[in-house]
Motif scaffolding. Structure first.
Motif, short mmCIF file in Angstrom:
data_model
loop_
_atom_site.label_atom_id
_atom_site.label_comp_id
_atom_site.label_asym_id
_atom_site.label_seq_id
_atom_site.Cartn_x
_atom_site.Cartn_y
_atom_site.Cartn_z
N PRO A 170 -17.15 -25.53 -8.61
CA PRO A 170 -16.64 -25.50 -10.10
C PRO A 170 -15.46 -24.33 -10.56
N SER A 171 -15.08 -24.32 -11.58
CA SER A 171 -14.18 -23.31 -11.84
C SER A 171 -15.45 -22.17 -12.16
N GLU A 172 -15.02 -20.94 -11.75
CA GLU A 172 -15.93 -19.88 -12.14
C GLU A 172 -16.16 -19.61 -13.68
N LEU A 173 -15.26 -20.03 -14.62
CA LEU A 173 -15.45 -19.90 -15.93
C LEU A 173 -16.30 -21.01 -16.55
N THR A 174 -16.46 -22.27 -15.96
CA THR A 174 -17.34 -22.97 -16.47
C THR A 174 -17.93 -23.79 -15.59
N PRO A 175 -19.21 -23.24 -14.85
CA PRO A 175 -19.96 -23.90 -13.93
C PRO A 175 -21.25 -24.59 -14.46
N MET A 176 -21.60 -24.41 -15.64
CA MET A 176 -22.85 -24.92 -16.19
C MET A 176 -23.10 -26.17 -16.29
N SER A 177 -22.21 -27.24 -16.23
CA SER A 177 -22.46 -28.50 -16.26
C SER A 177 -22.39 -29.09 -14.79
N THR A 178 -21.82 -28.28 -13.75
CA THR A 178 -22.03 -28.63 -12.30
C THR A 178 -23.30 -28.57 -11.62
N ILE A 179 -23.99 -27.23 -12.37
CA ILE A 179 -25.25 -26.80 -12.00
C ILE A 179 -26.22 -27.98 -12.36
N ARG A 180 -25.84 -28.56 -13.70
CA ARG A 180 -26.71 -29.37 -14.06
C ARG A 180 -26.70 -30.80 -13.22
N GLU A 195 -14.16 -45.88 7.07
CA GLU A 195 -15.34 -45.05 7.49
C GLU A 195 -15.13 -43.80 6.46
N PRO A 196 -16.31 -43.19 6.08
CA PRO A 196 -16.07 -42.03 5.19
C PRO A 196 -15.35 -40.85 6.09
N ALA A 197 -14.55 -40.09 5.22
CA ALA A 197 -13.71 -39.16 5.80
C ALA A 197 -14.40 -38.00 6.21
N GLY A 198 -15.64 -37.69 5.94
CA GLY A 198 -16.54 -36.85 6.74
C GLY A 198 -17.14 -35.69 5.44
N VAL A 199 -16.60 -34.38 5.92
CA VAL A 199 -17.34 -33.53 5.00
C VAL A 199 -16.07 -32.90 3.81
N CYS A 200 -16.48 -33.01 2.67
CA CYS A 200 -15.33 -32.89 1.63
C CYS A 200 -15.63 -31.30 0.98
N GLY A 201 -14.56 -30.90 0.75
CA GLY A 201 -14.72 -29.57 -0.14
C GLY A 201 -13.98 -30.05 -1.44
N LEU A 202 -14.78 -29.88 -2.42
CA LEU A 202 -14.43 -30.18 -3.84
C LEU A 202 -14.06 -28.97 -4.78
N ILE A 203 -12.72 -28.79 -5.09
CA ILE A 203 -12.47 -27.83 -5.92
C ILE A 203 -11.97 -28.15 -7.26
N CYS A 204 -12.93 -27.72 -8.50
CA CYS A 204 -12.54 -28.50 -9.64
C CYS A 204 -12.01 -27.17 -10.80
N PRO A 205 -11.33 -27.55 -11.70
CA PRO A 205 -10.83 -26.64 -12.93
C PRO A 205 -11.92 -26.54 -14.08
N TRP A 206 -11.40 -25.94 -15.21
CA TRP A 206 -12.15 -25.54 -16.03
C TRP A 206 -12.03 -26.34 -17.20
#
Ligand code: NAD
Length: 496
Positions: free
Chosen positions: A183-193, A147-158
């Motif tokens: 996303p990393s605060e330095l490289t958010p643009m592709s995750t916005i897309r 079953e799905p694990a639930g609510v996930c917090g996903l933290i990514c690098p640049w």
């Protein structure tokens, strides 16, 4: 320098199906690492925004039908997102190159890999993952369901903004989780897309939420907040330890993809021409800012001088430049702060006796003067105990040690707190078999380096991380196993 007016985007948090500003109203400048020009201004979220996004993800998990849909239905959403990414390939590649400084060609490869990851998990979502369990006696049945694990917090690098996001988002959605990604605060643009595309293909409201902002606030909230069932983090070792500590407070599931200090071994009997090219590729793609970069080169004694001379010659010819110049082979580092760290590591390496024979400084070409460039750097005659050999530099820096036999090669290769990946070159079949078993790393490449693909699990032994991304294992990370037991002929035990 002013950003293009359409790149001033206060409403870049995507929460509960709505684009909105940060509660504080703050914005952050996104800067091109090639020349420090202003690329965009985006919302700068904080803990309040992260909490709202987590509430939305919690509601979508607890109250919507998303986690209960048949896997094939979720697979269709994941596939649609993959197709949308493939269709937007050139735009996404350009966004990624502007944000990170990596060459456009490398970004195109990344986007192709991203689309492949979504296609792979779309397929897996539709498969049944249930199992039956053999019973010790008749009249009973047991089933295991995932079953799905639930609510996930996903933290990514640049370093691979969209690729690292894909390794988390695609399996999380396929498994039926809801998520908040940072996303990393330095490289958010592709995750916005990516969030825009998720909205376009109709991923239901609250399932996919995006919060931009610093690690110390937004990232920390994702690791600490009790609404989160699982936190998946890719980044540096020190931050990873902090995420694990924070997650312990509410005993969240934790997946960590951390750094590496990856050995690359060359034996005298190898195809040395192919080995040399692969050593170069293993370190200098994306200016060495790759967790699996083969930065610890180990060369057999008898070919050491010849091989390192050829390496130095090839490194001296690497062409630095802008991401959109087709002649560029290596772009800048991500930021001034990161370059300062690389410079400090190189200074410390020289001080502890590693022999610097190439690079070690910024380029003197005035055309690169505003970028965060650093020259390909070669240290010879290194010893395993040196910090420059042990600590991740995350820049275009390679250290070389020599070995005299197989046992010494394996001992030196394993002498690291990390365990992400390793590679070796030889033509000896018996040695291939022995060494691939003895190397203590999550991935071992034979006569190859840095090959990864959606179906093969990726992750580290030791302090390179916990858990696996990609492959079937990468989907299972986002699931809980439930054992459903049924007594088919109940005979109560009359004990009391
Ligand atoms: P980082 O650890 O500085 O940051 C990673 C992310 O964590 C960012 O989004 C950041 O904002 C966030 N963060 C920072 N402090 C936080 C906190 N206290 N709580 C929660 N989140 C926080 O790493 P980076 O510099 O962005 O990335 C480089 C590192 O990532 C390297 O060490 C590299 O090896 C590693 N990496 C590993 C893999 C892998 O697959 N193993 C892949 C890519 C990068």
């Amino acid at each position: 320098m002013a950003a293009n007016p359409q790149e001033i985007r206060p409403e870049t948090l995507f929460i509960d199906g709505r684009w909105r500003k940060a509660v504080s109203g703050l914005m952050r400048d996104i800067v091109d690492p090639f020349d420090q020009s202003l690329l965009a201004k985006v919302a700068e979220g904080d803990r309040l925004d992260a909490r709202e996004a987590l509430s939305a993800a919690r509601r979508a998990f607890d109250e919507s039908d998303w986690p209960h849909l048949p896997g094939t239905a979720r697979g269709r959403s994941v596939a649609a997102l993959g197709h949308a990414i493939a269709k937007d390939r050139e735009n996404l590649a350009r966004i990624e190159s502007r944000d990170t400084g990596k060459t456009l060609e490398e970004s195109r490869w990344d986007i192709d890999d991203v689309a492949e990851v979504f296609a792979f998990y779309a397929g897996l979502a539709g498969e049944s993952h249930d199992e039956s369990v053999p019973q010790p006696s008749p009249g009973r049945s047991s089933r295991l369901v995932r079953e799905p694990a639930g609510v996930c917090g996903l933290i990514c690098p640049w370093n691979y903004p969209l690729l690292q996001a894909a390794w988390k988002v695609a399996p999380a959605l396929a498994a039926g989780c809801t998520l908040v990604i940072k996303p990393s605060e330095l490289t958010p643009m592709s995750t916005i897309r990516l969030a825009e595309l998720a909205e376009e293909v109709g991923v239901p409201r609250g399932v996919f939420n995006l919060v931009l902002g610093p690690g110390a606030t937004v990232g920390a909230e994702l690791a600490e907040n009790a609404a989160v069932d699982m936190v998946s983090f890719t980044g540096g070792l020190v931050t990873g330890r902090q995420v694990m500590r924070s997650a312990a407070t509410t005993v969240k599931r934790v997946a960590l993809e951390l750094g590496g200090k990856n050995p690359h071994l060359v034996f005298a009997d190898a195809d040395l021409k192919a080995a040399l090219e692969t050593v170069m590729n293993g370190v200098f793609f994306h200016a060495g800012q790759i967790c699996s970069a083969g930065t610890r080169l180990l060369v057999e004694d008898t070919i050491y001088d010849q091989f390192t001379a050829a390496l130095r010659d090839r490194m001296a010819r690497i062409r630095l430049g802008g991401a959109f110049d087709p002649n560029t082979r290596m772009g800048p580092l991500i930021s001034a702060e990161h370059r300062a760290k690389v410079e400090a590591a190189v200074t410390a390496g020289s001080r502890e006796g590693a022999r610097l024979v190439l690079g070690g400084t910024r380029p003197d070409d005035p055309a690169l003067g505003r970028g965060f460039f650093f020259l390909p750097t070669l240290f010879l005659d290194c010893r395993s105990e040196m910090r420059i050999v042990q600590e991740e530099v995350f820049g275009p820096v390679i250290t070389v040690e020599r070995f005299s036999d197989e046992a010494e090669a394996v001992r030196l290769a394993n002498d690291t707190i990390y365990g992400l990946a390793a590679g070796f070159w030889t033509r000896d079949e018996a040695r291939i078999d022995r060494i691939s078993r003895l190397l203590r790393f999550g991935t071992v490449w034979i006569n190859s380096f840095n090959v990864y693909f959606a179906a093969a699990p990726w992750g580290g032994f030791r302090q390179s991380g916990v858990g696996r991304e990609l492959g079937r294992a990468g989907l299972e990370e986002y699931t809980e196993v439930k054992h459903i037991f049924r007594d088919l002929e109940p005979h109560p035990v009359e004990w009391f």
